[in-house]
Design a protein around this motif. Structure first.
Motif, PDB file in Angstrom:
ATOM      1  N   MET A   1      15.529  -5.571 -10.976  1.00  0.00           N
ATOM      2  CA  MET A   1      16.152  -4.267 -10.842  1.00  0.00           C
ATOM      3  C   MET A   1      15.234  -3.158 -11.336  1.00  0.00           C
ATOM      4  N   SER A   2      14.405  -3.442 -12.302  1.00  0.00           N
ATOM      5  CA  SER A   2      13.526  -2.405 -12.836  1.00  0.00           C
ATOM      6  C   SER A   2      12.515  -1.925 -11.800  1.00  0.00           C
ATOM      7  N   ILE A   3      12.118  -2.788 -10.879  1.00  0.00           N
ATOM      8  CA  ILE A   3      11.164  -2.379  -9.854  1.00  0.00           C
ATOM      9  C   ILE A   3      11.806  -1.367  -8.905  1.00  0.00           C
ATOM     10  N   THR A   4      13.093  -1.480  -8.637  1.00  0.00           N
ATOM     11  CA  THR A   4      13.785  -0.532  -7.777  1.00  0.00           C
ATOM     12  C   THR A   4      13.836   0.852  -8.433  1.00  0.00           C
ATOM     13  N   VAL A   5      14.147   0.896  -9.697  1.00  0.00           N
ATOM     14  CA  VAL A   5      14.225   2.172 -10.395  1.00  0.00           C
ATOM     15  C   VAL A   5      12.860   2.845 -10.424  1.00  0.00           C
ATOM     16  N   SER A   6      11.819   2.110 -10.721  1.00  0.00           N
ATOM     17  CA  SER A   6      10.495   2.731 -10.771  1.00  0.00           C
ATOM     18  C   SER A   6      10.028   3.160  -9.382  1.00  0.00           C
ATOM     19  N   LEU A   7      10.395   2.415  -8.346  1.00  0.00           N
ATOM     20  CA  LEU A   7      10.035   2.813  -6.987  1.00  0.00           C
ATOM     21  C   LEU A   7      10.767   4.094  -6.603  1.00  0.00           C
ATOM     22  N   ILE A   8      12.019   4.216  -6.978  1.00  0.00           N
ATOM     23  CA  ILE A   8      12.765   5.448  -6.704  1.00  0.00           C
ATOM     24  C   ILE A   8      12.121   6.623  -7.423  1.00  0.00           C
ATOM     25  N   LEU A   9      11.706   6.406  -8.663  1.00  0.00           N
ATOM     26  CA  LEU A   9      11.058   7.471  -9.415  1.00  0.00           C
ATOM     27  C   LEU A   9       9.754   7.902  -8.746  1.00  0.00           C
ATOM     28  N   VAL A  10       8.950   6.951  -8.327  1.00  0.00           N
ATOM     29  CA  VAL A  10       7.687   7.264  -7.650  1.00  0.00           C
ATOM     30  C   VAL A  10       7.950   8.022  -6.353  1.00  0.00           C
ATOM     31  N   LEU A  11       8.905   7.559  -5.558  1.00  0.00           N
ATOM     32  CA  LEU A  11       9.207   8.241  -4.302  1.00  0.00           C
ATOM     33  C   LEU A  11       9.782   9.633  -4.540  1.00  0.00           C
ATOM     34  N   ALA A  12      10.563   9.803  -5.594  1.00  0.00           N
ATOM     35  CA  ALA A  12      11.103  11.127  -5.910  1.00  0.00           C
ATOM     36  C   ALA A  12       9.987  12.087  -6.290  1.00  0.00           C
ATOM     37  N   VAL A  13       9.039  11.629  -7.076  1.00  0.00           N
ATOM     38  CA  VAL A  13       7.905  12.472  -7.462  1.00  0.00           C
ATOM     39  C   VAL A  13       7.071  12.825  -6.237  1.00  0.00           C
ATOM     40  N   VAL A  14       6.837  11.842  -5.376  1.00  0.00           N
ATOM     41  CA  VAL A  14       6.079  12.096  -4.146  1.00  0.00           C
ATOM     42  C   VAL A  14       6.804  13.125  -3.284  1.00  0.00           C
ATOM     43  N   GLY A  15       8.117  12.971  -3.141  1.00  0.00           N
ATOM     44  CA  GLY A  15       8.900  13.930  -2.356  1.00  0.00           C
ATOM     45  C   GLY A  15       8.841  15.328  -2.934  1.00  0.00           C
ATOM     46  N   TRP A  16       8.956  15.425  -4.258  1.00  0.00           N
ATOM     47  CA  TRP A  16       8.885  16.726  -4.912  1.00  0.00           C
ATOM     48  C   TRP A  16       7.525  17.377  -4.685  1.00  0.00           C
ATOM     49  N   LEU A  17       6.464  16.588  -4.828  1.00  0.00           N
ATOM     50  CA  LEU A  17       5.121  17.132  -4.612  1.00  0.00           C
ATOM     51  C   LEU A  17       4.923  17.596  -3.174  1.00  0.00           C
ATOM     52  N   LEU A  18       5.485  16.861  -2.228  1.00  0.00           N
ATOM     53  CA  LEU A  18       5.353  17.259  -0.824  1.00  0.00           C
ATOM     54  C   LEU A  18       6.076  18.567  -0.543  1.00  0.00           C
ATOM     55  N   ILE A  19       7.227  18.734  -1.162  1.00  0.00           N
ATOM     56  CA  ILE A  19       7.965  19.988  -0.975  1.00  0.00           C
ATOM     57  C   ILE A  19       7.186  21.150  -1.576  1.00  0.00           C
ATOM     58  N   ARG A  20       6.610  20.941  -2.757  1.00  0.00           N
ATOM     59  CA  ARG A  20       5.842  21.999  -3.418  1.00  0.00           C
ATOM     60  C   ARG A  20       4.596  22.377  -2.609  1.00  0.00           C
ATOM     61  N   LYS A  21       3.938  21.361  -2.046  1.00  0.00           N
ATOM     62  CA  LYS A  21       2.711  21.626  -1.309  1.00  0.00           C
ATOM     63  C   LYS A  21       3.001  22.287   0.038  1.00  0.00           C
TER      64      LYS A  21
END
Length: 64
Positions: free
Chosen positions: A1-21
Motif C-alpha cells: 500500500m505504501s507504494i500506491t501512496v508514494s506514486l500518488i504523491l509523485v504524480l500529484a507533484v508532477v501534475g502541479w509542476l505541469l500546471i505551473r509551467k
C-alpha cells in the motif's frame, strides 16, 4: 500500500509542476491521466493500480 501512496504523491507533484509551467506534452498528459485515475474511484482504477504495482515490482527486482 505504501507504494500506491508514494506514486500518488509523485504524480500529484508532477501534475502541479505541469500546471505551473503551462506546457503539456504527451508524457505530461499520461502523468495527469494516471493521477486522475488514482484519485477518482472509477472501475478502471483497480486495473491501473495493479499494472503500476507490477511495473514497480519489476523495476525493484532489477539488479544493476
Amino acid at each position: 500500500m505504501s507504494i500506491t501512496v508514494s506514486l500518488i504523491l509523485v504524480l500529484a507533484v508532477v501534475g502541479w509542476l505541469l500546471i505551473r509551467k503551462g506546457g503539456l506534452k504527451a508524457g505530461h498528459a499520461v502523468a495527469a491521466v494516471l493521477l486522475g485515475f488514482y484519485l477518482h474511484d472509477s472501475s478502471l482504477a483497480p486495473s491501473i493500480s495493479r499494472v503500476m504495482e507490477s511495473v514497480a515490482e519489476t523495476i525493484s527486482g532489477i539488479r544493476i
